[in-house]
Scaffold this motif. Sequence first.
Motif, short mmCIF file in Angstrom:
data_model
loop_
_atom_site.label_atom_id
_atom_site.label_comp_id
_atom_site.label_asym_id
_atom_site.label_seq_id
_atom_site.Cartn_x
_atom_site.Cartn_y
_atom_site.Cartn_z
N ILE A 1 -32.15 0.64 16.16
CA ILE A 1 -31.28 1.32 15.18
C ILE A 1 -29.93 1.64 15.82
O ILE A 1 -28.88 1.36 15.25
N LYS A 2 -29.97 2.22 17.03
CA LYS A 2 -28.72 2.52 17.74
C LYS A 2 -27.96 1.24 18.06
O LYS A 2 -26.73 1.20 18.00
N LEU A 3 -28.71 0.20 18.42
CA LEU A 3 -28.07 -1.07 18.76
C LEU A 3 -27.33 -1.65 17.56
O LEU A 3 -26.18 -2.07 17.67
N GLN A 4 -27.97 -1.64 16.40
CA GLN A 4 -27.31 -2.17 15.20
C GLN A 4 -26.11 -1.33 14.81
O GLN A 4 -25.09 -1.87 14.38
N GLU A 5 -26.21 -0.01 14.97
CA GLU A 5 -25.07 0.84 14.64
C GLU A 5 -23.89 0.59 15.58
O GLU A 5 -22.75 0.48 15.13
N SER A 6 -24.18 0.49 16.87
CA SER A 6 -23.08 0.28 17.82
C SER A 6 -22.49 -1.11 17.69
O SER A 6 -21.27 -1.30 17.85
N LEU A 7 -23.31 -2.11 17.37
CA LEU A 7 -22.78 -3.46 17.20
C LEU A 7 -22.01 -3.62 15.89
O LEU A 7 -21.09 -4.42 15.80
N SER A 8 -22.40 -2.86 14.88
CA SER A 8 -21.71 -2.94 13.59
C SER A 8 -20.29 -2.41 13.68
O SER A 8 -19.42 -2.80 12.90
N LYS A 9 -20.03 -1.53 14.62
CA LYS A 9 -18.69 -0.96 14.79
C LYS A 9 -17.72 -1.91 15.48
O LYS A 9 -16.51 -1.70 15.42
N LEU A 10 -18.24 -2.94 16.13
CA LEU A 10 -17.38 -3.83 16.91
C LEU A 10 -16.70 -4.87 16.04
O LEU A 10 -17.16 -5.20 14.95
N THR A 11 -15.61 -5.40 16.55
CA THR A 11 -14.89 -6.47 15.84
C THR A 11 -15.59 -7.80 16.08
O THR A 11 -16.46 -7.91 16.96
N ILE A 12 -15.19 -8.80 15.33
CA ILE A 12 -15.80 -10.12 15.47
C ILE A 12 -15.52 -10.70 16.86
O ILE A 12 -16.40 -11.31 17.47
N GLU A 13 -14.32 -10.50 17.37
CA GLU A 13 -13.96 -11.03 18.69
C GLU A 13 -14.82 -10.40 19.78
O GLU A 13 -15.29 -11.09 20.69
N ASP A 14 -15.03 -9.08 19.68
CA ASP A 14 -15.87 -8.41 20.68
C ASP A 14 -17.32 -8.88 20.58
O ASP A 14 -17.99 -9.06 21.61
N LEU A 15 -17.79 -9.09 19.37
CA LEU A 15 -19.15 -9.59 19.20
C LEU A 15 -19.30 -10.99 19.78
O LEU A 15 -20.31 -11.30 20.43
N GLU A 16 -18.30 -11.83 19.58
CA GLU A 16 -18.37 -13.19 20.14
C GLU A 16 -18.33 -13.16 21.66
O GLU A 16 -19.03 -13.93 22.32
N ARG A 17 -17.50 -12.29 22.22
CA ARG A 17 -17.45 -12.15 23.67
C ARG A 17 -18.79 -11.68 24.22
O ARG A 17 -19.29 -12.22 25.22
N LEU A 18 -19.35 -10.67 23.60
CA LEU A 18 -20.65 -10.16 24.04
C LEU A 18 -21.72 -11.24 23.94
O LEU A 18 -22.54 -11.39 24.85
N LYS A 19 -21.71 -11.96 22.86
CA LYS A 19 -22.72 -13.00 22.67
C LYS A 19 -22.60 -14.07 23.75
O LYS A 19 -23.60 -14.47 24.35
N SER A 20 -21.39 -14.52 24.02
CA SER A 20 -21.22 -15.56 25.03
C SER A 20 -21.53 -15.03 26.43
O SER A 20 -22.09 -15.75 27.25
N TYR A 21 -21.21 -13.78 26.69
CA TYR A 21 -21.50 -13.21 28.01
C TYR A 21 -23.00 -13.04 28.21
O TYR A 21 -23.55 -13.41 29.24
N LEU A 22 -23.68 -12.47 27.23
CA LEU A 22 -25.11 -12.21 27.38
C LEU A 22 -25.95 -13.47 27.28
O LEU A 22 -27.06 -13.53 27.80
N SER A 23 -25.44 -14.48 26.63
CA SER A 23 -26.18 -15.74 26.55
C SER A 23 -26.13 -16.48 27.87
O SER A 23 -27.02 -17.27 28.17
N GLY A 24 -25.12 -16.21 28.67
CA GLY A 24 -24.97 -16.92 29.93
C GLY A 24 -25.40 -16.16 31.14
O GLY A 24 -25.05 -16.51 32.24
N THR A 25 -26.18 -15.10 30.97
CA THR A 25 -26.62 -14.34 32.13
C THR A 25 -27.67 -15.11 32.89
O THR A 25 -28.15 -16.15 32.46
#
Length: 148
Positions: free
Chosen positions: A26-50
């Motif tokens: 629940i907290k994760l969805q709330e905090s991710l919903s506040k982010l912009t599309i660019e930040d979400l894409e950055r996070l996705k690419s960073y966490l996918s490549g760990t």
Amino acid sequence: MKILKSDLQKFSQLIEIISEDGDNEIKLQESLSKLTIEDLERLKSYLSGTRSLTPYSAFFLILSNSFLGSLAVYLVFMYQTNPLILFIAPCIVLAILLEFFLVIVKVPLPAHLILTHRRRKYDRIVQVIETILKKRYLKELQNAILDF
């Protein structure tokens, strides 16, 4: 993925917040919903490549020692009459065999368990990010179609 030095502080804080909220959906969805599309894409690419679960260091150690072992065998074969080579090459082979034995004996089970737990958490975060991105892209596509 390269991050500019000016964005590094902001991005590291974002990663800390997301990794803390990774266990609570629940907290994760709330905090991710506040982010912009660019930040979400950055996070996705960073966490996918760990880091992956395969131990790269052990694989690199095996490859490099295989190369050094074959080099030692080649030197002994080529320079059989040279006493220096006949002394150095068996020492190299013994050191390589000792390192192979240490790789086999040393089981990185705790490190793998930690990596597996983190990987599962990061995969869950990436799945939530993908869901949010799909919804936002769908909204933008609908708005673009309506404006067209």
